[in-house]
Design a protein around this motif. Structure first.
Motif, PDB file in Angstrom:
ATOM      1  N   ARG A  65       0.933   6.147   5.597  1.00 43.99           N
ATOM      2  CA  ARG A  65       0.112   5.040   6.067  1.00 43.99           C
ATOM      3  C   ARG A  65       0.223   5.017   7.590  1.00 43.99           C
ATOM      4  O   ARG A  65       1.204   4.520   8.139  1.00 43.99           O
ATOM      5  CB  ARG A  65       0.575   3.693   5.481  1.00 43.99           C
ATOM      6  N   ALA A  69      -0.648   0.304  10.780  1.00 45.87           N
ATOM      7  CA  ALA A  69      -0.299  -0.350   9.526  1.00 45.87           C
ATOM      8  C   ALA A  69       0.797  -1.392   9.762  1.00 45.87           C
ATOM      9  O   ALA A  69       1.614  -1.275  10.674  1.00 45.87           O
ATOM     10  CB  ALA A  69       0.182   0.695   8.512  1.00 45.87           C
ATOM     11  N   SER A  70       0.811  -2.415   8.909  1.00 42.04           N
ATOM     12  CA  SER A  70       1.888  -3.410   8.948  1.00 42.04           C
ATOM     13  C   SER A  70       3.076  -2.869   8.171  1.00 42.04           C
ATOM     14  O   SER A  70       2.923  -2.252   7.104  1.00 42.04           O
ATOM     15  CB  SER A  70       1.420  -4.732   8.359  1.00 42.04           C
ATOM     16  N   TYR A  90       3.046   0.753  14.876  1.00 40.50           N
ATOM     17  CA  TYR A  90       3.188  -0.051  13.662  1.00 40.50           C
ATOM     18  C   TYR A  90       3.450  -1.507  14.029  1.00 40.50           C
ATOM     19  O   TYR A  90       4.092  -1.815  15.036  1.00 40.50           O
ATOM     20  CB  TYR A  90       4.346   0.478  12.801  1.00 40.50           C
ATOM     21  N   ARG A 129       1.696  -9.794   3.323  1.00 41.19           N
ATOM     22  CA  ARG A 129       1.832  -8.588   2.512  1.00 41.19           C
ATOM     23  C   ARG A 129       1.670  -7.384   3.428  1.00 41.19           C
ATOM     24  O   ARG A 129       0.897  -7.416   4.396  1.00 41.19           O
ATOM     25  CB  ARG A 129       0.807  -8.576   1.382  1.00 41.19           C
ATOM     26  N   TYR A 130       2.407  -6.312   3.135  1.00 44.23           N
ATOM     27  CA  TYR A 130       2.568  -5.217   4.082  1.00 44.23           C
ATOM     28  C   TYR A 130       2.053  -3.901   3.514  1.00 44.23           C
ATOM     29  O   TYR A 130       2.144  -3.642   2.309  1.00 44.23           O
ATOM     30  CB  TYR A 130       4.052  -5.072   4.459  1.00 44.23           C
ATOM     31  N   ASP A 131       1.566  -3.055   4.428  1.00 41.81           N
ATOM     32  CA  ASP A 131       1.113  -1.717   4.043  1.00 41.81           C
ATOM     33  C   ASP A 131       2.286  -0.809   3.697  1.00 41.81           C
ATOM     34  O   ASP A 131       2.166   0.081   2.857  1.00 41.81           O
ATOM     35  CB  ASP A 131       0.306  -1.079   5.187  1.00 41.81           C
ATOM     36  N   LEU A 160       4.007  -5.979  -1.152  1.00 44.62           N
ATOM     37  CA  LEU A 160       3.106  -4.874  -0.854  1.00 44.62           C
ATOM     38  C   LEU A 160       1.651  -5.326  -0.860  1.00 44.62           C
ATOM     39  O   LEU A 160       1.190  -6.006  -1.787  1.00 44.62           O
ATOM     40  CB  LEU A 160       3.285  -3.743  -1.872  1.00 44.62           C
ATOM     41  N   ALA A 161       0.933  -4.920   0.148  1.00 46.42           N
ATOM     42  CA  ALA A 161      -0.514  -5.141   0.183  1.00 46.42           C
ATOM     43  C   ALA A 161      -1.191  -4.197  -0.800  1.00 46.42           C
ATOM     44  O   ALA A 161      -0.580  -3.238  -1.303  1.00 46.42           O
ATOM     45  CB  ALA A 161      -1.040  -4.889   1.597  1.00 46.42           C
ATOM     46  N   ASP A 162      -2.443  -4.452  -1.110  1.00 47.36           N
ATOM     47  CA  ASP A 162      -3.202  -3.530  -1.957  1.00 47.36           C
ATOM     48  C   ASP A 162      -3.182  -2.142  -1.321  1.00 47.36           C
ATOM     49  O   ASP A 162      -3.502  -1.985  -0.128  1.00 47.36           O
ATOM     50  CB  ASP A 162      -4.641  -4.011  -2.102  1.00 47.36           C
ATOM     51  N   GLY A 164      -0.534  -0.487  -0.732  1.00 39.93           N
ATOM     52  CA  GLY A 164       0.690  -0.308   0.036  1.00 39.93           C
ATOM     53  C   GLY A 164       1.702   0.568  -0.669  1.00 39.93           C
ATOM     54  O   GLY A 164       1.615   0.822  -1.875  1.00 39.93           O
ATOM     55  N   GLU A 270       4.796   2.857  -5.423  1.00 36.23           N
ATOM     56  CA  GLU A 270       3.642   1.984  -5.235  1.00 36.23           C
ATOM     57  C   GLU A 270       3.540   1.046  -6.421  1.00 36.23           C
ATOM     58  O   GLU A 270       4.212   1.228  -7.445  1.00 36.23           O
ATOM     59  CB  GLU A 270       2.369   2.797  -5.067  1.00 36.23           C
TER      60      GLU A 270
END
Length: 274
Positions: A65, A69-70, A90, A129-131, A160-162, A164, A270
């Protein structure tokens, strides 16, 4: 945490040697906080803040990622990974149980590029929510029970983000499990300071008890640490219980193949509902 596996070339039998940690969560957060409070002033002497290992880690994450990205780092410590990640673009937030570690982080990051919070990540609750969620330097194994490790994984799932991913760096459990007696590892902190790590392994509990002893001009300081290792198959099951699935496992940030002699495991997971 940053518990390293014993290096066979430096071990001496009939002492006791051990892992090293990032200063993170334990059964109730207090153990890791005490660890961080005790070692924050010397932590940057224990682990390099730059070099090929960190460069390889950044390359690995960028392939997964890329920035901007976060990224959430659990057990951020003094920022030895978070700071170079932020410099690469980041958006980094760090969690640690030790206020002293975070104070040192902010000394190392005077521009304030990294946000942080004091928390026990065995019961992780985050608003964003994070990458990427990064749990490096064996920090995950510093959670001393299977229940707390599963709880941490559930918190990571929710953080987790979608799309992520979560990335774990752990030592190879075999490196400790094969120890049949106490061992000693010696390291140099400075010209006038030594670090002696001692370790004893309880194979039935998959537990390593470590005492870090610092010898220097200020006298002698001892810091205990407990590490609970999980075998790859067990980690995979715990991940599934938390709604996660493992998508890759390697022997290093260079994606080299695993073997029994591998020093570390890099694991990517994931969400199952991704």
């Amino acid at each position: 945490m940053t518990t390293e596996a014993p290096r066979q070339t430096e071990n001496r039998t009939n002492g006791t040697a051990g892992p090293k940690s990032n200063g993170n969560a334990s059964a109730n957060g207090s153990g890791s906080s005490a660890y961080g409070e005790a070692l924050a002033d010397v932590y940057d002497s224990l682990y390099p803040t730059s070099g090929p290992a960190i460069d390889s880690m950044i390359t690995f994450l960028e392939e997964l990622r890329p920035a901007p990205a976060s990224l959430l780092e659990l057990g951020v410590g003094t920022g030895r990974l978070a700071i170079p990640l932020a410099k690469h673009g980041y958006r980094v937030h760090g969690v640690d149980a030790s206020p002293a570690m975070l104070a040192k982080l902010h000394e190392n990051d005077p521009t304030g590029g990294i946000t942080s919070s004091v928390a026990d990540f065995s019961a992780l609750v985050v608003e964003e929510r994070y990458d990427v969620v990064l749990t490096a330097l064996n920090t995950f194994f510093m959670l001393p029970t299977q229940e707390l490790q599963i709880s941490c994984l559930r918190g990571i799932h929710d953080a987790l983000a979608d799309g992520g991913v979560a990335v774990f760096e752990t030592y190879n459990p075999q490196n400790y499990h094969r120890l049949s007696e106490a061992t000693t590892q010696i390291g140099h902190l400075a010209a006038d300071a030594l670090l002696l790590d001692t370790i004893q392994v309880n194979r039935q509990l998959q537990s390593a008890l470590v005492v870090h002893t610092i010898l220097g001009p200020g006298g002698l300081r001892k810091v205990p640490e407990v590490s609970r290792y999980a075998w790859p198959a067990e980690f995979d099951v715990m991940a599934r219980l938390a709604g996660l699935r493992v998508t890759g496992r390697w022997a290093g940030w260079d994606r080299s193949a695993l073997s029994e002699l591998t020093e570390k495991h890099i694991v990517v997971v994931e969400r199952q509902d991704a």
